[in-house]
Design a protein around this motif. Sequence first.
Motif, PDB file in Angstrom:
ATOM      1  N   GLU A   1      66.965 -39.027  -8.170  1.00  0.00           N
ATOM      2  CA  GLU A   1      66.571 -37.319  -8.793  1.00  0.00           C
ATOM      3  C   GLU A   1      67.754 -36.754  -8.126  1.00  0.00           C
ATOM      4  N   PHE A   2      67.869 -36.768  -6.894  1.00  0.00           N
ATOM      5  CA  PHE A   2      68.599 -35.638  -6.049  1.00  0.00           C
ATOM      6  C   PHE A   2      70.387 -36.011  -6.819  1.00  0.00           C
ATOM      7  N   ARG A   3      70.778 -37.341  -7.098  1.00  0.00           N
ATOM      8  CA  ARG A   3      72.607 -36.724  -6.798  1.00  0.00           C
ATOM      9  C   ARG A   3      71.879 -36.285  -8.998  1.00  0.00           C
ATOM     10  N   VAL A   4      71.222 -36.849  -9.674  1.00  0.00           N
ATOM     11  CA  VAL A   4      71.780 -36.018 -11.233  1.00  0.00           C
ATOM     12  C   VAL A   4      71.512 -34.676 -11.118  1.00  0.00           C
ATOM     13  N   LEU A   5      70.925 -34.346 -10.520  1.00  0.00           N
ATOM     14  CA  LEU A   5      70.360 -32.631  -9.911  1.00  0.00           C
ATOM     15  C   LEU A   5      71.935 -32.210  -9.617  1.00  0.00           C
ATOM     16  N   ARG A   6      72.327 -32.983  -8.229  1.00  0.00           N
ATOM     17  CA  ARG A   6      73.994 -32.446  -8.156  1.00  0.00           C
ATOM     18  C   ARG A   6      74.845 -32.363  -9.206  1.00  0.00           C
ATOM     19  N   ASN A   7      74.743 -33.382  -9.655  1.00  0.00           N
ATOM     20  CA  ASN A   7      75.793 -33.741 -10.965  1.00  0.00           C
ATOM     21  C   ASN A   7      75.586 -32.437 -11.458  1.00  0.00           C
ATOM     22  N   LEU A   8      74.272 -32.126 -11.898  1.00  0.00           N
ATOM     23  CA  LEU A   8      74.519 -30.899 -12.536  1.00  0.00           C
ATOM     24  C   LEU A   8      75.091 -29.336 -12.442  1.00  0.00           C
ATOM     25  N   THR A   9      74.675 -29.739 -11.133  1.00  0.00           N
ATOM     26  CA  THR A   9      75.339 -28.240 -10.498  1.00  0.00           C
ATOM     27  C   THR A   9      76.789 -28.008 -10.359  1.00  0.00           C
ATOM     28  N   GLU A  10      76.963 -29.127  -9.870  1.00  0.00           N
ATOM     29  CA  GLU A  10      78.985 -30.042  -9.802  1.00  0.00           C
ATOM     30  C   GLU A  10      79.986 -29.472 -10.945  1.00  0.00           C
ATOM     31  N   ASP A  11      78.675 -30.170 -12.328  1.00  0.00           N
ATOM     32  CA  ASP A  11      79.461 -29.578 -13.113  1.00  0.00           C
ATOM     33  C   ASP A  11      79.540 -28.071 -13.688  1.00  0.00           C
ATOM     34  N   ILE A  12      78.278 -27.255 -13.363  1.00  0.00           N
ATOM     35  CA  ILE A  12      78.532 -25.504 -13.423  1.00  0.00           C
ATOM     36  C   ILE A  12      79.301 -25.050 -12.805  1.00  0.00           C
ATOM     37  N   GLU A  13      79.852 -25.724 -11.344  1.00  0.00           N
ATOM     38  CA  GLU A  13      80.286 -25.360 -10.181  1.00  0.00           C
ATOM     39  C   GLU A  13      82.302 -25.723 -11.096  1.00  0.00           C
ATOM     40  N   HIS A  14      81.554 -26.838 -11.146  1.00  0.00           N
ATOM     41  CA  HIS A  14      83.805 -26.808 -12.259  1.00  0.00           C
ATOM     42  C   HIS A  14      84.120 -26.262 -12.573  1.00  0.00           C
ATOM     43  N   GLU A  15      83.328 -25.885 -14.200  1.00  0.00           N
ATOM     44  CA  GLU A  15      82.908 -24.755 -14.990  1.00  0.00           C
ATOM     45  C   GLU A  15      83.210 -23.241 -13.985  1.00  0.00           C
TER      46      GLU A  15
ATOM     47  N   GLN B   1      61.068 -30.470 -14.144  1.00  0.00           N
ATOM     48  CA  GLN B   1      61.137 -28.773 -13.920  1.00  0.00           C
ATOM     49  C   GLN B   1      62.647 -28.383 -13.621  1.00  0.00           C
ATOM     50  N   TYR B   2      63.233 -29.296 -12.441  1.00  0.00           N
ATOM     51  CA  TYR B   2      64.328 -28.403 -11.607  1.00  0.00           C
ATOM     52  C   TYR B   2      65.522 -28.500 -12.564  1.00  0.00           C
ATOM     53  N   HIS B   3      65.549 -30.062 -13.781  1.00  0.00           N
ATOM     54  CA  HIS B   3      66.737 -30.722 -14.685  1.00  0.00           C
ATOM     55  C   HIS B   3      66.037 -28.936 -15.613  1.00  0.00           C
ATOM     56  N   ALA B   4      65.190 -29.454 -16.442  1.00  0.00           N
ATOM     57  CA  ALA B   4      65.225 -27.715 -17.101  1.00  0.00           C
ATOM     58  C   ALA B   4      65.584 -26.906 -16.970  1.00  0.00           C
ATOM     59  N   GLU B   5      65.121 -26.794 -15.301  1.00  0.00           N
ATOM     60  CA  GLU B   5      66.245 -25.102 -14.874  1.00  0.00           C
ATOM     61  C   GLU B   5      67.441 -24.889 -14.970  1.00  0.00           C
ATOM     62  N   LEU B   6      67.988 -25.611 -14.716  1.00  0.00           N
ATOM     63  CA  LEU B   6      68.821 -26.362 -14.070  1.00  0.00           C
ATOM     64  C   LEU B   6      70.037 -26.466 -15.570  1.00  0.00           C
ATOM     65  N   GLN B   7      69.691 -26.749 -16.761  1.00  0.00           N
ATOM     66  CA  GLN B   7      70.521 -27.088 -17.622  1.00  0.00           C
ATOM     67  C   GLN B   7      70.527 -25.403 -18.533  1.00  0.00           C
ATOM     68  N   ALA B   8      69.407 -24.614 -18.878  1.00  0.00           N
ATOM     69  CA  ALA B   8      68.950 -23.237 -18.797  1.00  0.00           C
ATOM     70  C   ALA B   8      69.916 -22.764 -17.952  1.00  0.00           C
ATOM     71  N   LEU B   9      70.440 -22.624 -17.014  1.00  0.00           N
ATOM     72  CA  LEU B   9      71.225 -21.869 -16.074  1.00  0.00           C
ATOM     73  C   LEU B   9      72.197 -22.522 -16.754  1.00  0.00           C
ATOM     74  N   SER B  10      73.344 -23.640 -16.837  1.00  0.00           N
ATOM     75  CA  SER B  10      74.127 -24.382 -17.554  1.00  0.00           C
ATOM     76  C   SER B  10      74.983 -23.623 -18.678  1.00  0.00           C
ATOM     77  N   ASN B  11      73.173 -23.443 -19.317  1.00  0.00           N
ATOM     78  CA  ASN B  11      73.450 -22.664 -21.236  1.00  0.00           C
ATOM     79  C   ASN B  11      74.137 -21.230 -20.524  1.00  0.00           C
ATOM     80  N   ARG B  12      73.164 -20.024 -19.617  1.00  0.00           N
ATOM     81  CA  ARG B  12      73.446 -19.220 -19.727  1.00  0.00           C
ATOM     82  C   ARG B  12      74.563 -18.955 -19.400  1.00  0.00           C
TER      83      ARG B  12
END
Length: 350
Positions: A94-108, A7-18
């Motif tokens: 699992e946390f590292r995967v989510l953290r990588n997603l947030t870092e990708d968004i932060e970089h963007e 669920q966390y992963h899906a939420e972050l992916q959707a937020l990244s797209n938005r």
Amino acid sequence: MMPTFAQYHAELQALSNRMTVYLDRMEARAREFGAQAKQTAAELQATDPNSVATFRMEIHRQIMFLHTKAERAYEQYISPYEDLEDDDDLSMDEFRVLRNLTEDIEHEVDSFEDRMDAVIEDIFAAGQANQTRQEWDRAIAEWRAAQSSFTCSQCGAPVALPELYHVAVYVTCGGCGSRVTFQPSEAMRAAPRWAEELADAECADLKRTYEAGHEGGGGMDFVSYVYYLTSQFRVLSRLLPFYARSLAPQMPGKIRAAWEDNTDQLTPHEVSPRHYETEYLNVMGNIGVTAMGMRASGHTEHLALILGVVRDVMRPGDPLAQSILDGTFTEEMWDRRQAAADRMSDAVPR
């Protein structure tokens, strides 16, 4: 019930797209605003250059507010996910995967500032280019005028000014041999600034390549810097040779700093033997191919600069680098060295 990793992963992916869509829309708004501001900027640069700085500050404030909005969106919607390390239902992987997603968004979001800077630069680019050319032409015109009017203070004979001098210099009178002080005009003193801008404009593609960087590095960031720096210096030498000669002593230091910043060649203990050798060969091989082309086309002035770089960074006694200096380099030599490097260890020394 606590959300699951999925669920966390899906939420972050959707937020990244938005977030991507949101940033693209804001950039489009900035460019629309920039198109309207561009004409005003050009008019001010032509008619009232003293007001350009104030106008640019206002443009910067308005456009960079969009970057502030992007940062606020990140803080509101993305940053809460940075605290998921405290969630006992998530494994460290699992946390590292989510953290990588947030870092990708932060970089963007962080890189959105560069996108806004590019919009601002585009607004003022045409007017700045015109101003640069006008100021350069003024410096050249005043130098030409001085060439025909400068005379010896002792005997009154005309004194040659073979170059545009941007600082006060002593020149020798051909009539009586006296050393006469030449004081450049204000426009001539400013000539280095305009020459630098003209050189950067001529080498814009090389500068962009260097600034964009190469994925994986491998010494190619250094090579790109060498191509940009030597090309810029070559243009400066054509436009303003007296000024270029004053910069020449700084070249080795710049090359050495780039060698340290853009390669691992000064820290072999931190990388594998294969990486250390391959990186060096990437630099020498690419420069070697470039030197071959310069020799074939007769670009001796630029070739001399490139060979100076090879001397500055080569390993003592290295036969591949020496072949570049001697003009005996071949791609077959490079390939053989690369093949040998491929057989080296990938293990980092401990």
